[in-house]
Write a protein that holds these residues in place. Structure first.
Motif, short mmCIF file in Angstrom:
data_model
loop_
_atom_site.label_atom_id
_atom_site.label_comp_id
_atom_site.label_asym_id
_atom_site.label_seq_id
_atom_site.Cartn_x
_atom_site.Cartn_y
_atom_site.Cartn_z
N VAL A 23 0.85 -1.19 0.00
CA VAL A 23 0.00 0.00 0.00
C VAL A 23 0.89 1.24 0.00
O VAL A 23 1.67 1.44 0.93
CB VAL A 23 -0.92 0.03 1.23
CG1 VAL A 23 -1.78 1.29 1.21
CG2 VAL A 23 -1.79 -1.21 1.29
N PRO A 24 0.80 2.08 -1.04
CA PRO A 24 1.65 3.28 -1.06
C PRO A 24 1.32 4.23 0.07
O PRO A 24 0.16 4.38 0.46
CB PRO A 24 1.35 3.90 -2.43
CG PRO A 24 0.04 3.33 -2.85
CD PRO A 24 -0.06 1.98 -2.22
N ASP A 25 2.36 4.88 0.60
CA ASP A 25 2.18 5.76 1.75
C ASP A 25 3.32 6.78 1.76
O ASP A 25 4.44 6.47 1.36
CB ASP A 25 2.21 4.94 3.05
CG ASP A 25 1.92 5.79 4.29
OD1 ASP A 25 1.08 6.69 4.20
OD2 ASP A 25 2.56 5.54 5.33
N VAL A 26 3.00 7.98 2.20
CA VAL A 26 3.99 9.05 2.35
C VAL A 26 3.73 9.73 3.68
O VAL A 26 2.61 10.10 3.99
CB VAL A 26 3.88 10.10 1.21
CG1 VAL A 26 4.95 11.18 1.38
CG2 VAL A 26 4.00 9.45 -0.15
N ARG A 27 4.80 9.87 4.47
CA ARG A 27 4.62 10.54 5.76
C ARG A 27 5.95 11.07 6.27
O ARG A 27 7.02 10.69 5.79
CB ARG A 27 4.01 9.60 6.80
CG ARG A 27 4.89 8.43 7.19
CD ARG A 27 4.24 7.57 8.27
NE ARG A 27 3.16 6.74 7.74
CZ ARG A 27 2.47 5.89 8.50
NH1 ARG A 27 2.71 5.80 9.80
NH2 ARG A 27 1.51 5.15 7.98
N VAL A 28 5.86 11.98 7.25
CA VAL A 28 7.02 12.43 8.01
C VAL A 28 6.79 12.03 9.46
O VAL A 28 5.67 11.73 9.86
CB VAL A 28 7.25 13.95 7.88
CG1 VAL A 28 7.62 14.32 6.46
CG2 VAL A 28 6.03 14.72 8.33
N ASN A 29 7.87 12.03 10.22
CA ASN A 29 7.78 11.59 11.61
C ASN A 29 8.02 12.78 12.55
O ASN A 29 8.94 12.78 13.35
CB ASN A 29 8.80 10.49 11.87
CG ASN A 29 8.61 9.82 13.23
OD1 ASN A 29 7.50 9.78 13.76
ND2 ASN A 29 9.69 9.31 13.80
N GLY A 30 7.18 13.81 12.38
CA GLY A 30 7.29 14.99 13.25
C GLY A 30 8.35 15.97 12.84
O GLY A 30 8.63 16.92 13.55
#
Length: 242
Positions: free
Chosen positions: A176-183
Motif C-alpha cells: 500500500v503506497p504511503d507518504v509521511r514524516v515523523n514529526g
C-alpha cells in the motif's frame, strides 16, 4: 518500486513497467525488496531481465520473499540466489552526483517475515550517509517500513537516520503506497505499493516517482489502470514539512 513478486505477477504490469519508469528519466531507480515470490531460480532470472530494462543506476535490497521459505537453503545459503542474480552486496552503497544512497538488508533468515536492522547496519547509516557531501540528497532504502512494521532495531535505525540527516527513507512490504514524516520536515518516509504483483491491497499495481529539491519533496503515485499507467495521487511536502 517494491514488491514485484515475480512468479505471482501481472504480466501486463511487467511488460509495461520499465517503459513507464524510463519515461520519467530518473536519476536513480530503487527496488525495495520482495522482488520474487518464493526466491526460486527462475524468478530471479525474470527479475534480472526486468532490472536490466529499467533505467540505471538501479539500487536493490532483499525482502522476506527473497529468502527461500522452507528448505535447508534458508539456513545455510539464504541469500545465494539473490547475490548470484541481483547483487553480491547486501547493504549496497551508490553515489551519483548530488545523491548518496544506502540500501539495507533487513531480512535475517531467522525471522519469519518481519525485519531487523542490526547495530552494525545502523552504524553504517551514520558512517555512509552522515558523511555524504554537503548538498547531496541522502537516501536510505530497506524493505520493512520503519514507521509501520514490527522492525527489530527500529529505535536504533531512527536514531541513526536522524544523526545522518537522511532526507528520504524508502520501503515497501505493505503493498500500500504511503507518504509521511515523523514529526520533522526530513526525512520523508515513502512506502511504495506493489509494482507488478497480483497481491494488491486496495490499490492496483503502483510505483512512486519522487522528486527532491531544496524546496521540498514531491511524490507521484503511478498506478496501472485499464488505459495504462497514470498518476493517481500527488503528495507535496515543503521544506517546512507541510
Amino acid at each position: 518500486m517494491s514488491d514485484l513478486h515475480l512468479g505471482a505477477h501481472r504480466q501486463e504490469a511487467v511488460d509495461s513497467l520499465a517503459a513507464d519508469v524510463a519515461a520519467s528519466a530518473p536519476a536513480l531507480t530503487v527496488a525495495t525488496g520482495d522482488i520474487t515470490m518464493r526466491a526460486r531460480e527462475r524468478e530471479f532470472r525474470q527479475v534480472r531481465d526486468l532490472l536490466d530494462q529499467l533505467p540505471g543506476p538501479v539500487l536493490t535490497v532483499t525482502g522476506n520473499h527473497d529468502v527461500p521459505l522452507l528448505s535447508l537453503r534458508r539456513a545455510f545459503a539464504p541469500y545465494a540466489r539473490y547475490q548470484r542474480w541481483i547483487d553480491e552486496e547486501l547493504d549496497p552503497v551508490l553515489r551519483i552526483p548530488g545523491l548518496t544512497a544506502l540500501g539495507l538488508q533487513s531480512m535475517p533468515p531467522w525471522r519469519w517475515k518481519d525485519g531487523r536492522v542490526s547495530p552494525q547496519q545502523a552504524a553504517k547509516v551514520v558512517r555512509v550517509l552522515g558523511a555524504a557531501p554537503p548538498g547531496d540528497v541522502r537516501l536510505l532504502a530497506l524493505h520493512h517500513p520503519p514507521l509501520s512494521s514490527p522492525l527489530l532495531g527500529r529505535r536504533r535505525l531512527l536514531s541513526a537516520v536522524r544523526a545522518a540527516r537522511v532526507d528520504l527513507v524508502l520501503a515497501g512490504h505493505t503493498h500500500v503506497p504511503d507518504v509521511r514524516v515523523n514529526g520533522r520536515a526530513r526525512p520523508v518516509f515513502v512506502v511504495a505499493g506493489t509494482a507488478t504483483s497480483r497481491r494488491v491491497r486496495g490499490v492496483g499495481c503502483s510505483w512512486s516517482l519522487i522528486a527532491v529539491d531544496p524546496g521540498g519533496v514531491v511524490v507521484r503515485e503511478r498506478v496501472l489502470g485499464n488505459e495504462g499507467w497514470h498518476t493517481a495521487r500527488v503528495v507535496t511536502l515543503s521544506a517546512a514539512g507541510s
